[in-house]
Design a protein around this motif. Structure first.
Motif, PDB file in Angstrom:
ATOM      1  N   LEU A  27      41.446  37.720  26.790  1.00 24.45           N
ATOM      2  CA  LEU A  27      41.117  38.718  27.796  1.00 24.45           C
ATOM      3  C   LEU A  27      40.539  37.978  28.993  1.00 24.45           C
ATOM      4  O   LEU A  27      39.582  37.221  28.855  1.00 24.45           O
ATOM      5  CB  LEU A  27      40.050  39.646  27.189  1.00 24.45           C
ATOM      6  N   GLY A  28      41.134  38.179  30.161  1.00 23.08           N
ATOM      7  CA  GLY A  28      40.622  37.507  31.357  1.00 23.08           C
ATOM      8  C   GLY A  28      39.846  38.500  32.194  1.00 23.08           C
ATOM      9  O   GLY A  28      40.371  39.532  32.596  1.00 23.08           O
ATOM     10  N   LEU A  29      38.594  38.216  32.472  1.00 23.53           N
ATOM     11  CA  LEU A  29      37.758  39.122  33.247  1.00 23.53           C
ATOM     12  C   LEU A  29      37.410  38.474  34.579  1.00 23.53           C
ATOM     13  O   LEU A  29      37.093  37.292  34.629  1.00 23.53           O
ATOM     14  CB  LEU A  29      36.480  39.458  32.472  1.00 23.53           C
ATOM     15  N   GLY A  39      25.942  38.933  49.705  1.00 19.38           N
ATOM     16  CA  GLY A  39      26.316  40.324  49.433  1.00 19.38           C
ATOM     17  C   GLY A  39      27.582  40.410  48.610  1.00 19.38           C
ATOM     18  O   GLY A  39      27.676  41.181  47.648  1.00 19.38           O
ATOM     19  N   THR A  40      28.585  39.602  48.996  1.00 13.24           N
ATOM     20  CA  THR A  40      29.852  39.625  48.262  1.00 13.24           C
ATOM     21  C   THR A  40      29.649  39.145  46.829  1.00 13.24           C
ATOM     22  O   THR A  40      30.191  39.725  45.886  1.00 13.24           O
ATOM     23  CB  THR A  40      30.884  38.718  48.983  1.00 13.24           C
ATOM     24  N   VAL A  41      28.848  38.094  46.689  1.00 14.13           N
ATOM     25  CA  VAL A  41      28.591  37.567  45.341  1.00 14.13           C
ATOM     26  C   VAL A  41      27.953  38.659  44.489  1.00 14.13           C
ATOM     27  O   VAL A  41      28.359  38.898  43.349  1.00 14.13           O
ATOM     28  CB  VAL A  41      27.675  36.319  45.405  1.00 14.13           C
ATOM     29  N   PHE A  42      27.013  39.353  45.076  1.00 13.69           N
ATOM     30  CA  PHE A  42      26.324  40.412  44.329  1.00 13.69           C
ATOM     31  C   PHE A  42      27.305  41.501  43.910  1.00 13.69           C
ATOM     32  O   PHE A  42      27.337  41.920  42.753  1.00 13.69           O
ATOM     33  CB  PHE A  42      25.198  41.000  45.179  1.00 13.69           C
ATOM     34  N   SER A  43      28.126  41.961  44.862  1.00 11.37           N
ATOM     35  CA  SER A  43      29.102  43.012  44.537  1.00 11.37           C
ATOM     36  C   SER A  43      30.050  42.548  43.447  1.00 11.37           C
ATOM     37  O   SER A  43      30.416  43.314  42.553  1.00 11.37           O
ATOM     38  CB  SER A  43      29.952  43.372  45.753  1.00 11.37           C
ATOM     39  N   TYR A  44      30.448  41.279  43.568  1.00  7.67           N
ATOM     40  CA  TYR A  44      31.405  40.761  42.588  1.00  7.67           C
ATOM     41  C   TYR A  44      30.782  40.781  41.197  1.00  7.67           C
ATOM     42  O   TYR A  44      31.385  41.238  40.232  1.00  7.67           O
ATOM     43  CB  TYR A  44      31.836  39.339  42.964  1.00  7.67           C
ATOM     44  N   LEU A  45      29.546  40.267  41.107  1.00  8.58           N
ATOM     45  CA  LEU A  45      28.920  40.175  39.789  1.00  8.58           C
ATOM     46  C   LEU A  45      28.663  41.552  39.194  1.00  8.58           C
ATOM     47  O   LEU A  45      28.810  41.749  37.985  1.00  8.58           O
ATOM     48  CB  LEU A  45      27.630  39.364  39.874  1.00  8.58           C
ATOM     49  N   SER A  46      28.359  42.530  40.052  1.00  5.75           N
ATOM     50  CA  SER A  46      28.128  43.853  39.458  1.00  5.75           C
ATOM     51  C   SER A  46      29.450  44.470  39.012  1.00  5.75           C
ATOM     52  O   SER A  46      29.509  45.146  37.986  1.00  5.75           O
ATOM     53  CB  SER A  46      27.337  44.759  40.388  1.00  5.75           C
ATOM     54  N   ALA A  47      30.530  44.179  39.772  1.00  5.79           N
ATOM     55  CA  ALA A  47      31.846  44.654  39.322  1.00  5.79           C
ATOM     56  C   ALA A  47      32.216  43.974  38.000  1.00  5.79           C
ATOM     57  O   ALA A  47      32.761  44.603  37.090  1.00  5.79           O
ATOM     58  CB  ALA A  47      32.910  44.363  40.373  1.00  5.79           C
ATOM     59  N   LEU A  48      31.895  42.675  37.919  1.00 11.79           N
ATOM     60  CA  LEU A  48      32.207  41.941  36.693  1.00 11.79           C
ATOM     61  C   LEU A  48      31.456  42.533  35.505  1.00 11.79           C
ATOM     62  O   LEU A  48      32.023  42.734  34.419  1.00 11.79           O
ATOM     63  CB  LEU A  48      31.845  40.464  36.879  1.00 11.79           C
ATOM     64  N   ASN A  49      30.184  42.862  35.735  1.00  9.19           N
ATOM     65  CA  ASN A  49      29.399  43.512  34.675  1.00  9.19           C
ATOM     66  C   ASN A  49      30.060  44.801  34.219  1.00  9.19           C
ATOM     67  O   ASN A  49      30.154  45.088  33.034  1.00  9.19           O
ATOM     68  CB  ASN A  49      27.993  43.844  35.194  1.00  9.19           C
ATOM     69  N   ARG A  50      30.498  45.567  35.228  1.00 11.76           N
ATOM     70  CA  ARG A  50      31.142  46.845  34.902  1.00 11.76           C
ATOM     71  C   ARG A  50      32.419  46.591  34.113  1.00 11.76           C
ATOM     72  O   ARG A  50      32.722  47.285  33.137  1.00 11.76           O
ATOM     73  CB  ARG A  50      31.445  47.594  36.204  1.00 11.76           C
ATOM     74  N   ILE A  98      39.387  39.237  46.021  1.00 11.05           N
ATOM     75  CA  ILE A  98      38.098  39.596  45.422  1.00 11.05           C
ATOM     76  C   ILE A  98      37.688  41.029  45.758  1.00 11.05           C
ATOM     77  O   ILE A  98      37.182  41.762  44.912  1.00 11.05           O
ATOM     78  CB  ILE A  98      37.030  38.556  45.845  1.00 11.05           C
ATOM     79  N   HIS A  99      37.970  41.467  46.988  1.00  8.84           N
ATOM     80  CA  HIS A  99      37.581  42.826  47.378  1.00  8.84           C
ATOM     81  C   HIS A  99      38.460  43.869  46.711  1.00  8.84           C
ATOM     82  O   HIS A  99      37.980  44.927  46.309  1.00  8.84           O
ATOM     83  CB  HIS A  99      37.601  42.960  48.901  1.00  8.84           C
ATOM     84  N   ALA A 100      39.740  43.548  46.553  1.00  8.12           N
ATOM     85  CA  ALA A 100      40.630  44.461  45.832  1.00  8.12           C
ATOM     86  C   ALA A 100      40.158  44.586  44.385  1.00  8.12           C
ATOM     87  O   ALA A 100      40.180  45.673  43.797  1.00  8.12           O
ATOM     88  CB  ALA A 100      42.070  43.940  45.874  1.00  8.12           C
ATOM     89  N   TYR A 101      39.733  43.455  43.845  1.00  8.24           N
ATOM     90  CA  TYR A 101      39.250  43.477  42.473  1.00  8.24           C
ATOM     91  C   TYR A 101      38.006  44.345  42.345  1.00  8.24           C
ATOM     92  O   TYR A 101      37.913  45.214  41.476  1.00  8.24           O
ATOM     93  CB  TYR A 101      38.969  42.043  41.997  1.00  8.24           C
ATOM     94  N   ILE A 102      37.057  44.110  43.252  1.00  2.00           N
ATOM     95  CA  ILE A 102      35.785  44.857  43.201  1.00  2.00           C
ATOM     96  C   ILE A 102      36.046  46.356  43.307  1.00  2.00           C
ATOM     97  O   ILE A 102      35.584  47.153  42.489  1.00  2.00           O
ATOM     98  CB  ILE A 102      34.827  44.395  44.327  1.00  2.00           C
TER      99      ILE A 102
END
Lengths: 376, 598
Positions: free
Chosen positions: A257-259, A28-39, A288-292
């Motif tokens: 640029l660091g993403l 779940g966390t991986v998924f949230s992270y990757l979607s935040a990264l996409n955004r 990671i959660h603060a980032y997301i």
């Protein structure tokens, strides 16, 4: 503008690592992270879409831990929002145990053209004591496999590990040279609070002395240079034309640029083209959660939370150009250093074609030299 | 006040024999301080005094006691017990008619006790022996009584036997103080004569004199004159200590108290001076004391050069209440600006340093302690040298004389061998040895002070498991074959490390210091030779190898900030280093050479 993408996931944390990585994350966390990264990629593209992207570096963590379809997807989104140069260098970090033929094929399909493999050592006792998940046999076979897919293969080697001696270091460097086009050779740094540092403090693990480690580094350097690997940066060796352009950019004032969580950016333009009054450095939250949460709430790239934001003044610019430039074989423009090097230190420097760089012994004690030269 | 009802006395005791506890008990028993406010070691005001269990500054306390229907005033003048503070002791004794000699029933007479007894006898004091700690199982009252009679020659028949800890015998002691110690002489109708036996600085009232009124009387509003300087002041307040300052209408002949007269400088209330009335002055001043002369000198530097002014301020403040502390500016090429300080002895030095660090929050670097040498140059000129760096060139020196001491050591017989070996090794010349009783020996050596200030106390303590005690007094100067030992770091003499030593010890000291420096100086960008030299000749050498590795290897994902922070931290660490030529030397290096055991 270079792009760095951070994927903080690892199967487990290595004993020497104090970097921003998360062992054994749930799906779940991986998924949230990757979607935040996409955004974030989308928001960053809206801000800096005009920039041409000469290099992309997917680092970690262990990017190869993820399903390779996800890497393909990241690259697709990136190309949607940025103009990635046709000849761009696109690297990905991998650990031997998670490399498969399928992943390598997918990476290639995604346009990735450079693989960096964390071999670290070819001594199984070392690998075990620092908590790596692979053994030397796996390392060698996976590096070979990567070589079948990619023209640019790099591996990382750490010297100064518990079971290192002159013989083992010599052997591992000689074994790896024919398999790679690029090698990063580091001395082990004991980071405070890591399990390895604690074990060393308690005397449960015996590490080589600084002098011994320096001996090993020199052995490695000698062999690499003899075999046509040029030391283009303090810790990096490459065959001609196989230098890591992305990393070199860090030392040569390239905008990047660091993403991703904890990723660092160095920005010199407002939109990828138009110069800012002064360059800025900043990082995203490490957590990671603060980032997301930060990315998901932000409507624009500028609004994503930033840590360590700094607008560089003249002193910073001088300090950075010296401390970063001196890491490279080319060095720093001599006029920048004019009058900064005390006489008694001149023996650690050499000059060529208007550039000042460090000698081999100078590079080994670079920090002590910098402390004397920089305006800290 | 009726002089017959006054007793002025001090307490003489070796450290740990229970002087401060006994003082507490007297204060408590006389009801001077209510039980609620009672804290232990009342007269030891400074934290250092309480922690170390020693008295540094003398204190006074007035006690009221009803005895056989009459009210008596007992003035207790507390005195320091350590050899360094003999000077303070002699001052307080001059304000008394009597002294209690407190001897630990388990330990017997110690060297320091003896010298203070002699001081008291020189001052014509009546001495009342008091045997303390009789509650302890190991107390041997009869043996101690015998020792007091044999060594000191005091009658111990019926002397008070007390336990300051539980209060046993304290009432009897007070009775005997009143019965056996004399009341003061003097005439309250003669012109004022007040002996200043101490002075201190009060932030609100200025320099305050602690006085013993010999003749006459003094009250607020009086005009007083300092007899040595002729300066006059108007008295603002007089009073006494009980144990805090309590103002009163007047103090008169026989009494002990204080005079506040808005004096701005402590130097105007010089200890030993006589205060008289400016309008009706006395003809002759009282005989004062000789000025205390520093015995040990050391350079004191702020670890952070920017705090020079703070150090100066702190020293000035300490000097206000400690006239025996002297200092003058000193410049060292290695340590920068600081002060050459003179102390009464090693303990005095330690205490001042500790107070500077604690009360003024200073980090200090001190150089090796030195004594004061008399140097005769080839041209006949005589110099007094207390700083090794100011010693003239070898070719200009005709001779050097060093201060000697007569050292008296008290020890159980078991340790005679180790003590003699120690003294011999410190260039001591045997003078005398006698058995005080079958369990105690007194050994006398004539020794250079230079050797005592080095690590003598520590060695003595460790060789005798703390059983031996030491007292010394100066014993003139003597010609000696002394040389300056210089330490060269990377070819440059480090002035802060120079010491004056006997030629025979130069080699071993030089080698010891070089080895120590090699360990404490971190590796530098270059190989650093460390050499010990005497008169240009190298007598020992060590090498700090060049640093080979100091580099940040990895740069994770372009994190430049982290690298910069590490460099800043490294730079911060360098600021705490001292530069000797191009070599960075940590502050510990200067301190560590003081701790080399031969």
């Amino acid at each position: 503008m270079e792009i760095y993408i951070h994927l903080p996931f690892c199967k487990s944390k290595c004993a020497y690592c104090d970097f921003n990585s998360l062992p054994d994350c749930d799906e779940g966390t991986v998924f949230s992270y990757l979607s935040a990264l996409n955004r974030e990629i989308r928001l960053a593209g809206e801000a800096y879409g005009k920039a041409e992207i000469p290099t992309v570096y997917i680092g970690g963590g262990t990017p190869s831990l993820l399903d390779s379809g996800r890497i393909k997807s990241i690259m697709r989104v990136l190309r949607e929002h940025f103009y990635v140069d046709e000849n761009a260098e696109i690297s990905i970090e991998c650990n031997p145990e998670s490399i498969t033929e399928e992943k390598l094929a997918d990476y290639k399909e995604a346009g990735i053209n450079r693989i960096s493999i964390g071999a670290q050592s070819l001594d199984d006792r070392n690998l075990k004591s620092i908590g790596r998940l692979h053994d030397s046999k796996t390392a060698i076979s996976k590096i070979r496999l990567a070589g079948q897919y990619f023209d640019s293969v790099s591996c990382d080697v750490i010297v100064g590990l518990p079971y290192d001696d002159e013989g083992t270091v010599k052997e591992e460097i000689e074994t790896l040279i024919p398999l790679v086009t690029h090698m990063s050779v580091y001395a082990l740094t004991l980071e405070e609070g890591t399990p390895l540092a604690l074990r060393a403090q308690e005397g449960k693990v015996l590490l080589p002395s600084d002098d011994e480690t320096e001996d090993y580094l020199e052995i490695a350097q000698d062999i690499l240079e003899k075999r046509g690997f040029f030391r283009y940066e303090v810790s990096n060796f490459a065959e001609e034309g196989k230098e890591c352009r992305h990393n070199l950019g860090y030392w040569t004032d390239e905008e990047y640029l660091g993403l991703g969580a904890g990723a660092h950016s160095y920005i010199k333009t407002s939109d990828g083209k138009k110069a800012l009054a002064a360059p800025i450095r900043f990082a995203h939250p490490k957590d990671i959660h603060a980032y997301i949460a930060g990315v998901n709430c932000a409507e624009a790239f500028d609004i994503i939370p930033r840590a360590e934001m700094r607008v560089l003044d003249e002193k910073d610019i001088f300090n950075e150009s010296v401390m970063l430039g001196l890491r490279t074989a080319k060095g720093v423009k001599s006029d920048i250093l004019n009058g900064c090097i005390p006489n008694e230190l001149k023996g650690f420097f050499k000059e060529e074609g208007g550039y000042t760089s460090l000698t081999r012994s100078g590079a080994a004690v670079m920090n002590s030299l910098l402390v004397r030269i920089l305006r800290l | 006040m009726n002089k017959d009802r006054i007793r002025n006395f001090s307490i003489i005791a070796h450290i740990d024999h229970g002087k401060s506890t006994l003082a507490d008990r007297l204060i408590e028993r006389t009801g001077t301080v209510s039980e609620r406010d009672m804290e232990s070691q009342l007269l030891d005001n400074m934290d250092i005094e309480k922690e170390r269990g020693i008295t540094i500054k003398l204190q006074t306390c007035r006690l009221y006691y009803k005895y056989e229907g009459e009210e008596y005033v007992l003035n207790l003048i507390d005195t320091p017990g350590h050899v360094d503070f003999t000077y303070e002791v002699s001052r307080s004794l001059a304000a008394c008619e009597g002294a209690l000699l407190v001897v630990d029933a388990t330990q017997g007479v110690e060297a320091q006790t003896l010298s203070n007894v002699y001081l008291a006898l020189e001052n014509d004091l009546e001495i009342l022996p008091v045997i303390n700690k009789i509650d302890l199982a190991s107390a041997d009252v009869d043996a101690v009584k015998l020792e007091i009679e044999d060594i000191i020659g005091l009658d111990t028949d019926g002397c008070p036997l007390v336990s300051a800890k539980d209060g046993t015998g304290v009432d009897d002691l007070i009775g005997q103080i009143i019965k056996k110690l004399p009341s003061p002489d003097g005439d309250e109708n003669s012109p004022l004569k007040a002996l200043i036996f101490d002075s201190f600085y009060d932030n609100y009232r200025g320099a305050i004199s602690m006085v013993r009124i010999v003749d006459g009387r003094v009250k607020a509003g009086d005009k007083i004159k300092m007899m040595s300087s002729g300066k006059t002041f108007e008295v603002v307040e007089v009073g006494y200590f009980s144990p805090h300052m309590i103002p009163c209408k007047e103090i008169s002949s026989g009494e002990v108290g204080y005079i506040a007269a808005s004096v701005k400088n402590v130097s105007d209330t010089a200890v030993g001076d006589t205060i008289t009335n400016a309008e009706f002055p006395a003809k002759e001043p009282l005989s004062g004391y000789k000025k205390a002369t520093p015995m040990v000198y050391t350079g004191v530097f702020p670890a952070d050069g920017a705090r020079y002014d703070d150090l100066k301020e702190a020293l000035l403040k300490l000097q206000l209440n400690d006239a025996s502390l002297s200092f003058e500016p000193e410049v060292s090429s290695a340590l920068g600006f600081g002060f050459r300080c003179g102390f009464l002895g090693l303990l005095h030095m330690e205490i001042i340093e500790e107070r500077l660090e604690r009360e003024f929050d200073l980090d200090l670097i001190t150089t090796a302690p030195s004594v004061s040498y008399i140097v005769t140059k080839t041209n006949g000129e005589k110099l007094t040298i207390d700083n090794p760096t100011t010693l003239p060139n070898v070719s200009e020196i005709a001779s050097i004389e060093e201060p000697m001491v007569c050292a008296k050591l008290f020890t159980p017989p078991d340790y005679v061998g180790p003590i003699m070996e120690l003294c011999q090794g410190k260039r001591g010349i045997f003078v005398d040895m006698s058995y005080i009783d079958p369990t105690r020996v007194q050994i006398t050596y004539r020794m250079p002070l230079n050797e005592i200030i080095y690590d003598f106390f520590d060695s003595l303590k460790s060789r005798t498991r703390g059983y031996a005690s030491l007292d010394y007094e100066t014993d003139g100067y003597e010609k000696s074959d002394l040389v300056r030992l210089d330490m060269m770091i990377n070819g440059e003499i480090c002035d802060a490390l120079s010491i004056i030593v006997h030629r025979d010890n130069a080699y071993s000291r030089g080698r010891g210091i070089a080895e120590k420096l090699k360990d404490v100086i971190p590796r530098q960008l270059f190989e650093v030779p460390i050499q010990a030299t005497v008169g240009g000749k190298i007598i020992a050498r060590e090498t700090v190898k060049a640093m080979r590795k100091d580099v940040l290897a990895k740069c994770y994902g372009g994190d430049i900030t982290r690298k910069k922070k590490l460099l800043e931290k490294q730079k911060e660490g360098k600021k705490r280093m001292r530069k000797v030529g191009s070599v960075e030397v940590p502050s510990e290096a200067f301190i560590s050479i003081l701790k080399i055991d031969n």
